[in-house]
Design a protein around this motif. Structure first.
Motif, PDB file in Angstrom:
ATOM      1  N   ASP A 181       0.835  -1.203   0.000  1.00 10.41           N
ATOM      2  CA  ASP A 181       0.000   0.000   0.000  1.00 10.41           C
ATOM      3  C   ASP A 181       0.869   1.252   0.000  1.00 10.41           C
ATOM      4  O   ASP A 181       1.659   1.462   0.906  1.00 10.41           O
ATOM      5  CB  ASP A 181      -0.893  -0.043   1.238  1.00 10.41           C
ATOM      6  CG  ASP A 181      -1.771   1.199   1.361  1.00 10.41           C
ATOM      7  OD1 ASP A 181      -1.860   1.951   0.377  1.00 10.41           O
ATOM      8  OD2 ASP A 181      -2.352   1.398   2.435  1.00 10.41           O
ATOM      9  N   GLN A 182       0.716   2.078  -1.025  1.00  2.16           N
ATOM     10  CA  GLN A 182       1.489   3.307  -1.125  1.00  2.16           C
ATOM     11  C   GLN A 182       0.617   4.557  -1.199  1.00  2.16           C
ATOM     12  O   GLN A 182       1.130   5.648  -1.407  1.00  2.16           O
ATOM     13  CB  GLN A 182       2.396   3.255  -2.363  1.00  2.16           C
ATOM     14  CG  GLN A 182       3.441   2.158  -2.326  1.00  2.16           C
ATOM     15  CD  GLN A 182       4.400   2.322  -1.153  1.00  2.16           C
ATOM     16  OE1 GLN A 182       4.870   3.423  -0.882  1.00  2.16           O
ATOM     17  NE2 GLN A 182       4.688   1.239  -0.462  1.00  2.16           N
ATOM     18  N   ARG A 183      -0.678   4.412  -1.067  1.00  2.00           N
ATOM     19  CA  ARG A 183      -1.578   5.557  -1.221  1.00  2.00           C
ATOM     20  C   ARG A 183      -2.348   5.901   0.052  1.00  2.00           C
ATOM     21  O   ARG A 183      -2.811   7.024   0.191  1.00  2.00           O
ATOM     22  CB  ARG A 183      -2.581   5.299  -2.357  1.00  2.00           C
ATOM     23  CG  ARG A 183      -1.951   5.179  -3.727  1.00  2.00           C
ATOM     24  CD  ARG A 183      -1.275   6.466  -4.162  1.00  2.00           C
ATOM     25  NE  ARG A 183      -2.178   7.588  -4.221  1.00  2.00           N
ATOM     26  CZ  ARG A 183      -2.917   7.908  -5.276  1.00  2.00           C
ATOM     27  NH1 ARG A 183      -2.853   7.182  -6.373  1.00  2.00           N
ATOM     28  NH2 ARG A 183      -3.717   8.949  -5.256  1.00  2.00           N
TER      29      ARG A 183
END
Length: 250
Positions: A199-201
């Motif tokens: 998860d990068q957002r």
């Protein structure tokens, strides 16, 4: 007009004067007193318009008219003009908000809507997280993968609510986030499931009691946008779905 005068005209417009009214008022203060011809010579206002503008300013209590031929105009003092505009602003403010309050009162007792709100900007998201946590009655779950999104003000609020007896849980893969609560026994600290590693957002999640929620994402330009809902069926259902998903993946 020079830049300073442009700014002054803009400011007078925000106080309720028209552009012409502001220009005539400033010109008369520069002159001390004068005729329509005098005003038109130094102000960016057609002479034919000066007469009606001066009448309007007189009605507002900002200048005096000498009934001569030709008519002469004299502005009131700066102090008197300031008081007049302040009193006008106060009256209009009271009138506007009195109406808004009456509309708000009239809506009391009507069927509630399922309100879902959007908030943009990190400081505003932070303020909303604090508001939701401060209104909690039973429990708070706060999570973020970014240590920078756990602000000092949020940390203090979570500690205060935990000390007051609420169930407070902080969830993060970041040791920097979890470490800030290690010494506080009242706050439970958890690490999210491994499937969230990519998860990068995601930005922040805040679950409050069983009916309030905030979810945020971090955009490509590093700005933050959140949706939130409080005291709603939407929030209740979403919280249930999130918690059911967590149980299934454990």
């Amino acid at each position: 007009m020079n830049p300073d005068e442009n700014d002054a005209v803009d400011a007078f417009e925000r106080l309720g004067l028209t552009s012409y009214e502001a220009k005539v008022f400033i010109a008369l203060h520069r002159l001390g007193s004068g005729t329509a011809r005098d005003v038109a010579r130094i102000a960016d206002v057609p002479r034919s318009q000066v007469y009606s503008v001066a009448e309007s300013l007189a009605d507002r209590g900002l200048l005096e008219i000498q009934q001569s031929s030709p008519m002469r105009y004299r502005p009131v003092s700066v102090e008197e003009a300031q008081t007049t505009l302040e009193e006008r602003f106060d009256r209009e403010r009271e009138r506007a908000f009195a109406y808004v309050e009456s509309v708000n009162d009239a809506s009391t007792g009507e069927e509630e809507r399922e309100d879902i709100w959007t908030v943009r900007g990190r400081s505003r998201v932070t303020d909303r997280v604090i508001d939701l946590c401060s209104a909690a009655d039973d429990r708070i779950v706060f999570g973020t993968r970014l240590s920078g999104l756990l602000t000092d003000s949020i940390e203090r609020t979570l500690e205060e609510r935990a000390t007051a007896g609420l169930s407070v849980t902080v969830v993060s893969r970041s040791e920097a986030v979890r470490g800030r609560f290690r010494a506080l026994e009242e706050v439970a600290v958890e690490e999210p499931p491994a499937y969230r590693e990519a998860d990068q957002r995601s930005g922040r999640i805040c679950l409050v009691d069983d009916d309030s929620i905030l979810l945020s994402v971090v955009d490509d330009d590093d700005s933050e946008t959140a949706i939130w809902s409080a005291g709603s069926l939407f929030a209740t259902v979403l919280i249930q779905l999130i918690e059911a998903s967590q149980e299934v993946r454990r």
